[in-house]
Structure formats: structure tokens, C-alpha cells
Write an enzyme that holds these catalytic residues in place. Sequence first.
Site, PDB file in Angstrom:
ATOM      1  N   LYS A  13      44.654  97.551-126.707  1.00  0.00           N
ATOM      2  CA  LYS A  13      45.844  98.328-127.052  1.00  0.00           C
ATOM      3  C   LYS A  13      45.895  99.661-126.298  1.00  0.00           C
ATOM      4  O   LYS A  13      46.908 100.007-125.689  1.00  0.00           O
ATOM      5  CB  LYS A  13      45.864  98.553-128.561  1.00  0.00           C
ATOM      6  CG  LYS A  13      47.140  99.130-129.104  1.00  0.00           C
ATOM      7  CD  LYS A  13      47.180  99.051-130.616  1.00  0.00           C
ATOM      8  CE  LYS A  13      46.101  99.852-131.283  1.00  0.00           C
ATOM      9  NZ  LYS A  13      44.874  99.213-131.635  1.00  0.00           N
ATOM     10  N   THR A  66      44.212 100.492-123.600  1.00  0.00           N
ATOM     11  CA  THR A  66      44.295 100.171-122.173  1.00  0.00           C
ATOM     12  C   THR A  66      45.739  99.873-121.769  1.00  0.00           C
ATOM     13  O   THR A  66      46.225 100.339-120.733  1.00  0.00           O
ATOM     14  CB  THR A  66      43.405  98.949-121.859  1.00  0.00           C
ATOM     15  OG1 THR A  66      42.093  99.196-122.366  1.00  0.00           O
ATOM     16  CG2 THR A  66      43.332  98.686-120.376  1.00  0.00           C
ATOM     17  N   ARG A  92      45.238 108.828-129.750  1.00  0.00           N
ATOM     18  CA  ARG A  92      44.389 109.537-130.708  1.00  0.00           C
ATOM     19  C   ARG A  92      43.059 109.946-130.077  1.00  0.00           C
ATOM     20  O   ARG A  92      42.631 109.380-129.082  1.00  0.00           O
ATOM     21  CB  ARG A  92      44.103 108.643-131.918  1.00  0.00           C
ATOM     22  CG  ARG A  92      45.316 108.313-132.755  1.00  0.00           C
ATOM     23  CD  ARG A  92      44.988 107.284-133.823  1.00  0.00           C
ATOM     24  NE  ARG A  92      44.582 106.019-133.227  1.00  0.00           N
ATOM     25  CZ  ARG A  92      43.933 105.064-133.870  1.00  0.00           C
ATOM     26  NH1 ARG A  92      43.584 105.235-135.123  1.00  0.00           N
ATOM     27  NH2 ARG A  92      43.620 103.941-133.260  1.00  0.00           N
ATOM     28  N   LYS A 123      32.311 100.550-131.311  1.00  0.00           N
ATOM     29  CA  LYS A 123      33.276 100.662-130.220  1.00  0.00           C
ATOM     30  C   LYS A 123      32.661 101.178-128.920  1.00  0.00           C
ATOM     31  O   LYS A 123      32.972 100.685-127.846  1.00  0.00           O
ATOM     32  CB  LYS A 123      34.433 101.589-130.627  1.00  0.00           C
ATOM     33  CG  LYS A 123      35.365 100.952-131.652  1.00  0.00           C
ATOM     34  CD  LYS A 123      36.371 101.940-132.190  1.00  0.00           C
ATOM     35  CE  LYS A 123      37.488 102.155-131.206  1.00  0.00           C
ATOM     36  NZ  LYS A 123      38.587 102.946-131.804  1.00  0.00           N
ATOM     37  N   ALA A 175      43.177 103.926-138.921  1.00  0.00           N
ATOM     38  CA  ALA A 175      44.363 103.116-139.243  1.00  0.00           C
ATOM     39  C   ALA A 175      44.136 102.227-140.449  1.00  0.00           C
ATOM     40  O   ALA A 175      45.095 101.830-141.100  1.00  0.00           O
ATOM     41  CB  ALA A 175      44.759 102.278-138.045  1.00  0.00           C
ATOM     42  N   PHE A 189      44.667  99.643-134.742  1.00  0.00           N
ATOM     43  CA  PHE A 189      44.419  98.270-135.192  1.00  0.00           C
ATOM     44  C   PHE A 189      45.673  97.405-135.021  1.00  0.00           C
ATOM     45  O   PHE A 189      46.496  97.642-134.142  1.00  0.00           O
ATOM     46  CB  PHE A 189      43.874  98.253-136.619  1.00  0.00           C
ATOM     47  CG  PHE A 189      42.499  98.859-136.743  1.00  0.00           C
ATOM     48  CD1 PHE A 189      41.489  98.525-135.852  1.00  0.00           C
ATOM     49  CD2 PHE A 189      42.211  99.793-137.724  1.00  0.00           C
ATOM     50  CE1 PHE A 189      40.212  99.083-135.957  1.00  0.00           C
ATOM     51  CE2 PHE A 189      40.937 100.359-137.831  1.00  0.00           C
ATOM     52  CZ  PHE A 189      39.950  99.999-136.943  1.00  0.00           C
ATOM     53  N   PHE A 233      43.029  88.761-118.748  1.00  0.00           N
ATOM     54  CA  PHE A 233      41.597  88.658-118.480  1.00  0.00           C
ATOM     55  C   PHE A 233      41.408  87.681-117.320  1.00  0.00           C
ATOM     56  O   PHE A 233      42.188  86.734-117.159  1.00  0.00           O
ATOM     57  CB  PHE A 233      40.836  88.150-119.712  1.00  0.00           C
ATOM     58  CG  PHE A 233      40.499  89.209-120.724  1.00  0.00           C
ATOM     59  CD1 PHE A 233      39.188  89.598-120.944  1.00  0.00           C
ATOM     60  CD2 PHE A 233      41.503  89.830-121.452  1.00  0.00           C
ATOM     61  CE1 PHE A 233      38.870  90.580-121.877  1.00  0.00           C
ATOM     62  CE2 PHE A 233      41.205  90.811-122.393  1.00  0.00           C
ATOM     63  CZ  PHE A 233      39.875  91.191-122.606  1.00  0.00           C
ATOM     64  N   TRP A 290      44.417  96.402-116.453  1.00  0.00           N
ATOM     65  CA  TRP A 290      42.963  96.614-116.490  1.00  0.00           C
ATOM     66  C   TRP A 290      42.388  96.524-115.068  1.00  0.00           C
ATOM     67  O   TRP A 290      41.540  97.324-114.688  1.00  0.00           O
ATOM     68  CB  TRP A 290      42.303  95.551-117.394  1.00  0.00           C
ATOM     69  CG  TRP A 290      40.820  95.742-117.550  1.00  0.00           C
ATOM     70  CD1 TRP A 290      40.178  96.535-118.457  1.00  0.00           C
ATOM     71  CD2 TRP A 290      39.796  95.139-116.742  1.00  0.00           C
ATOM     72  NE1 TRP A 290      38.808  96.456-118.273  1.00  0.00           N
ATOM     73  CE2 TRP A 290      38.549  95.613-117.220  1.00  0.00           C
ATOM     74  CE3 TRP A 290      39.806  94.257-115.663  1.00  0.00           C
ATOM     75  CZ2 TRP A 290      37.331  95.225-116.674  1.00  0.00           C
ATOM     76  CZ3 TRP A 290      38.595  93.875-115.112  1.00  0.00           C
ATOM     77  CH2 TRP A 290      37.378  94.349-115.618  1.00  0.00           C
TER      78      TRP A 290
END
Length: 558
Positions: free
Chosen positions: A73, A75, A96, A107, A275, A303, A383, A411
Site C-alpha cells: 500500500k 509503495t 504516516r 514490519k 489502523a 491495513f 511481483f 516497485w
Amino acid sequence: MSYKSDIEIAREAQKKPIQEIGEKLGIPSDHLLPYGHDKAKVSQAFIDSVQGNKTGKLVLVTAINPTPAGEGKTTTTVGLGDGLNRLGKKATVCIREASLGPNFGMKGGAAGGGRAQVVPMEDMNLHFTGDFHAITSAHSLLSAMIDNHIYWGNEQDIDVRRVVWRRVVDMNDRALRQINVSLGGVANGFPREGGFDITVASEVMAILCLARNLKDLEERLGAMIVAYRRDKTPVFCRDIKAEGAMTVLLKDAMQPNLVQTLENNPAFVHGGPFANIAHGCNSVIATNTALRLSDYVVTEAGFGADLGAEKFMNIKCRKAGLAPDCVVLVATVRAMKMNGGVAKADLGAENVAAVEEGCANLGRHIGNLKSFGVPVVVAINHFVTDTDAEVAAVKAYVETQGSEAVLSRHWEHGGEGAEALAQKVVEIAESGASQFAPLYRDEMPLFEKIETVAKRIYRADEVLADQKIRNQLKDWEAQGYGNLPVCMAKTQYSFTTDPNRRGAPTGHSVPVREVRLSAGAGFVVVVCGEIMTMPGLPSKPAAESIRLNDSGQIEGLF
């Protein structure tokens, strides 16, 4: 083919002095308060001066329910911001700040990834500009003043059994969830039970992220309920006379932090309520400021869309008068396969049937977001293991839901890889199709608000709450708090309160364990199922791999 880690890419970034980033938004250098060369706070005086500016388009990035396969998210938020700038739009990213607890837990970092990152990555994931330390300190000051007030005569007649103000620390520390305080005899006060939450669950964090300015901040802090008297009337922070000193501690933390993406585009990184146990959005002051300086503002909510996006719409937008022009819903082929029953170890093999099976989760989020009257585009965060057939399956499914899915390669390729997504976002945002409205009215009773979210967003059959909880909600309504929105605290992994139920389950109930009134922030927290307001570390925390290398550089942040 081997790829560099996020931290290796971030370390190679060709950063520009923060004054040059400020110039892109028209912020004079004398209104930037630099923290080193690559980050700065924006002065309140400048923020006040632009409030009359025309506002840009607001784009919310949200996601399906998180899976161990990853969604991306942040990214996507960063990549989309860079993509919009490549199209010639003046775009700003608003995200955030990272909490130390999750960084050292699961994380390992939260600044985007690959070629779509915000830098300086190490600073942002650690102490940054000290905002979270200031919030922790302000919260702790009030904690100390409450117990001190009781010790020195208890003028407010606080019932020590009904002190509802918990302590906080910005770390995942399960041992502190439930504690006894003031042990050790007369000199240490009156023993009572207490406990710690993580800093990002503090009402002070929520208030900082919803306050318009320092005056509003101080008033909201004063309105926080910290305890109840023996006659059960509330004791406010202002009764303890703590709000002034707390505001002093938060004075600098209230100013948004300006940093940059890898492509030298502006990003505001400010505030960070969780969240799943708070409202999960960056600060109103950062979003509002960015909207007055940009054509487009790309922001995220934490999230899955059932948590972060719901709270963005029902709490942040309601409180700040915001209305998103477009929502980007992030999904990955890998996550679809996991929702379709494929084990994480087997995600590399093509499995179109599992992708199709797992799309039910995506479909439910699309429907939920559309119920707010906002148009939705799905971003397939690419991906390298994705096959053409798998991507085509997601696109075909999304089409059946009345939306469009766009493959995004940010990405790997940064803003260039997000140009197709950016073009679609511009098309939607500039069509004026958004007819945003929150899910429920202010005047709806509190328990009906809880039922509305549970039934319309989680698709539950019922809400289970004992009479004590229902009576508590009615008491708050009688005290004038009935018009507040509800902030649902539940697991992020499922539409249900069971983290193991993936997909789009039906036939479930939402048990409400506890309700908490955040009178200063302006919402009622509804704790559902087994959710914890103080997380714990996993069996192998990320902290085990974080260290300084021989060159003095940080290793182990993802």
C-alpha cells in the site's frame, strides 16, 4: 535475477536539499525548520497563510486485507505520487510516521519499497523528528499528573478504581498490558491496577492527527476523560490542569514533516495512529496543507479497506470536511492466491484457479468502497513471479465488479512504472464522478453506528454486546457524546474478528469486548474480539536482524 534490498536502494538515493523540495510547493526556506539536510518541519505561520488556497484532488490508497504475501500500500502510494508528477501534475504524498514497536516486531520499516520509497528511510523508521517521543512524553506527563493529583489530596474526588487513562510506550511490550502501580507504601501513592498501550493507540496521537491548529489541540486535550469520580461523573484532563503543558510538549510535533521520494518529489510524513486500534490516517493538518499546495494529494489509510479506509471516510473526512475524488485499492496476485488457499511456500507457481478463488476478498472491498459514493480503481502491485494469465484473471474479475484494474510496476520502475495507474486516477478524479458521503449520520445512536459498520462493511449478521456495554453507550449519549463516530478496533487480517478467516466470509458475528470514549479526539473506540491495544513481539522479531555494519550503516530495516 537478484534485486537490491529497500535499504540499499534508499542508501543510494540522490537526495536534494530539503529547501529545494520546499520550493516545489512554494514553501519559502525561512518557513522550513530543518532537521539535518533532508527533512524539515513546515511552520504553523506558513500553514495558516495558505488556508485560503484552492484545494487539489484527494486520492486515497487502500488495500485488501493484509496477508503474509504482502500488498504494498505505501509503495503504491509513493509510486503513484511519482507517477502523477511524471504526468506533469504537482503531486504530494501524505503518509504516516512509523512506530518503533512494529518496526522491531514484524514490519522492519514502513517507507515504501523498491524504487517507490520515501527517504531518508532509516530516519523515518527510527526517531525521525521526535514526534512520537513528544506524544509519548505528553501522554506520560498527564499520567504522572493524575496520580500526583490523587496523592496530594484528590481535590477532584477521583475514584481510584475508575482511572481510565492508561500509560503508553512506543514499543511492542506485552508484559506491560496489565500492571499494578503505586506499590511500595504510603510514599508512593494509592495502589491500583493500570496498564500500557502502544503510543500509536494513545488518544493524544489521535488528537494530534485530527487537530487543526495549536488552539484546537489544547482544547481537545483538555476534553479528554481521564477518570471518573465516586459519583461517576467524568474527570477531564482540564480538571487536572495538564492540557497547557502537554501542548507545550507537542508544539513542534504539530508541525508536519516534509521529506522526499526517491524521485525528489515532496512527501509529508506526519502522525501515525494504528489502523486496527485507532483511526489509521496521517494528520489532518498535513493533508489539508498538501491539498492547498498541490494539484493532487495521494494519501493512505492503514491495513485493509475494512479498517483504514472505513475510518478515513467515517472519521477523518467527517471531522476535517474532506472528500476523496478517487480510491485506489491495492491488491497483488500473490495475495489473491493466498486468499484462494495457496500456502506461502507455493506462491511462486502459476495458479489461475486460486487467483480467481481469492478474488472474493477484493470484490467485497470494491463494493464497500463504492458504498461511500467514491469511484474505485484497482492497482495490481506487480511481483516478478506474476504470470500474464494470473494478472488477466484479476483484471477480468474486477471488470465484473464494475471497476478497472491497472497493472503497476512502481516497485521495479518507480514513477515510470506507475504512469498507467496515474493516468487512470487523473481520468477518474477529473471526471467529477465522486459523490462522497459517510456511511452513517451523526445523529444515529452509537450502537446503530457499530451495527452499520459491522453489517455493511464486515457483512456480519449481528453485533454481540452485553447489557453493560449497551448501557455505557446510552450513558455517553445522555452526556452529549451520541453524535460521535465509532472507531472499530479489530483484527486487520479478516472481515471477521477471527484473523484466520480469509476471503469474504459471511454468517459471522462481531463480539464487542469493550468500549472506550475518546472525548478529546471525538470518537468512541469499539474493541472487538481479541484485538490488543498493546501488541506483542513475534517469536523472531525483526529487531534480531537490525544492527550497525562495519561502516556504521544500519542493516536489517527492510
